[in-house]
Motif scaffolding. Sequence first.
Motif, PDB file in Angstrom:
ATOM      1  N   ARG B  64       0.829  -1.208   0.000  1.00 15.59           N
ATOM      2  CA  ARG B  64       0.000   0.000   0.000  1.00 15.59           C
ATOM      3  C   ARG B  64       0.865   1.261   0.000  1.00 15.59           C
ATOM      4  N   PHE B  65       2.130   1.110   0.348  1.00 18.09           N
ATOM      5  CA  PHE B  65       3.053   2.239   0.397  1.00 18.09           C
ATOM      6  C   PHE B  65       3.926   2.250  -0.859  1.00 18.09           C
ATOM      7  N   SER B  66       4.071   3.429  -1.428  1.00 16.82           N
ATOM      8  CA  SER B  66       4.990   3.587  -2.550  1.00 16.82           C
ATOM      9  C   SER B  66       5.646   4.955  -2.460  1.00 16.82           C
ATOM     10  N   ALA B  67       6.860   5.045  -2.950  1.00 20.22           N
ATOM     11  CA  ALA B  67       7.589   6.316  -2.927  1.00 20.22           C
ATOM     12  C   ALA B  67       8.263   6.531  -4.272  1.00 20.22           C
ATOM     13  N   LYS B  68       8.321   7.798  -4.656  1.00 25.39           N
ATOM     14  CA  LYS B  68       8.958   8.169  -5.915  1.00 25.39           C
ATOM     15  C   LYS B  68       9.832   9.389  -5.713  1.00 25.39           C
ATOM     16  N   LYS B  78       3.319   7.779  -1.049  1.00 28.29           N
ATOM     17  CA  LYS B  78       1.895   7.589  -1.263  1.00 28.29           C
ATOM     18  C   LYS B  78       1.411   6.355  -0.498  1.00 28.29           C
ATOM     19  N   ILE B  79       0.244   6.494   0.085  1.00 26.79           N
ATOM     20  CA  ILE B  79      -0.397   5.366   0.764  1.00 26.79           C
ATOM     21  C   ILE B  79      -1.764   5.168   0.130  1.00 26.79           C
ATOM     22  N   GLN B  80      -1.981   3.978  -0.407  1.00 25.79           N
ATOM     23  CA  GLN B  80      -3.243   3.702  -1.082  1.00 25.79           C
ATOM     24  C   GLN B  80      -3.571   2.213  -1.017  1.00 25.79           C
TER      25      GLN B  80
END
Lengths: 115, 114
Positions: B64-68, B78-80
């Motif tokens: 659910r966590f991503s980073a750019k 981002k948390i989605q």
Amino acid sequence: AQKVTQAQTEISVVEKEDVTLDCVYETRDTTYYLFWYKQPPSGELVFLIRRNSFDEQNEISGRYSWNFQKSTSSFNFTITASQVVDSAVYFCALTFTGGGNKLTFGTGTQLKVEL
Amino acid sequence: DAGVIQSPRHEVTEMGQEVTLRCKPISGHNSLFWYRQTMMRGLELLIYFNNNVPIDDSGMPEDRFSAKMPNASFSTLKIQPSEPRDSAVYFCASSSSGTVYEAFFGQGTRLTVV
């Protein structure tokens, strides 16, 4: 694996007292770096000091001083003549060469300085 | 020089919503870190970038966590979808790389998921 232990969860002192915050670390690396950060009630993390493993000289900056002892794996922080503005959470942290500056933090010590 | 700038400072969102946290590192720094602070787990590293490339994302809790980091002056976390257990203070930090330098932290984003 690296580990930083701050055994003192909370310390309360009266203004003008000296106070020492303890930090004990564990690492298998021969070259490593130790840090102290301050987190005041406003929440930001403020860098205080960095020390590398080859430099065991104590350091003094105003009312702050740091005692690094490899023999006991400790990096203690002393505030002389504490002031109310010193009230904060203080974190000790560790990284190592090749670690990409990633910090392993201790759990922090809450310092309360009262009038 | 301005320090690390994070936005928003506070975010309240409902469970299931997407949340995006933003960070502008100090100019000239080429390492960027995302940390999370909770009462239970303290300060933990989520991910770090060097020269805009993710180097270590082993601390990212789940998919659910991503980073750019699309460029040297901007990063997002981002948390989605968001969940109540994601409630925490999220810090962004930057440092020079090469040898070991101290990291400078932003003021953090306090995220509350209800």
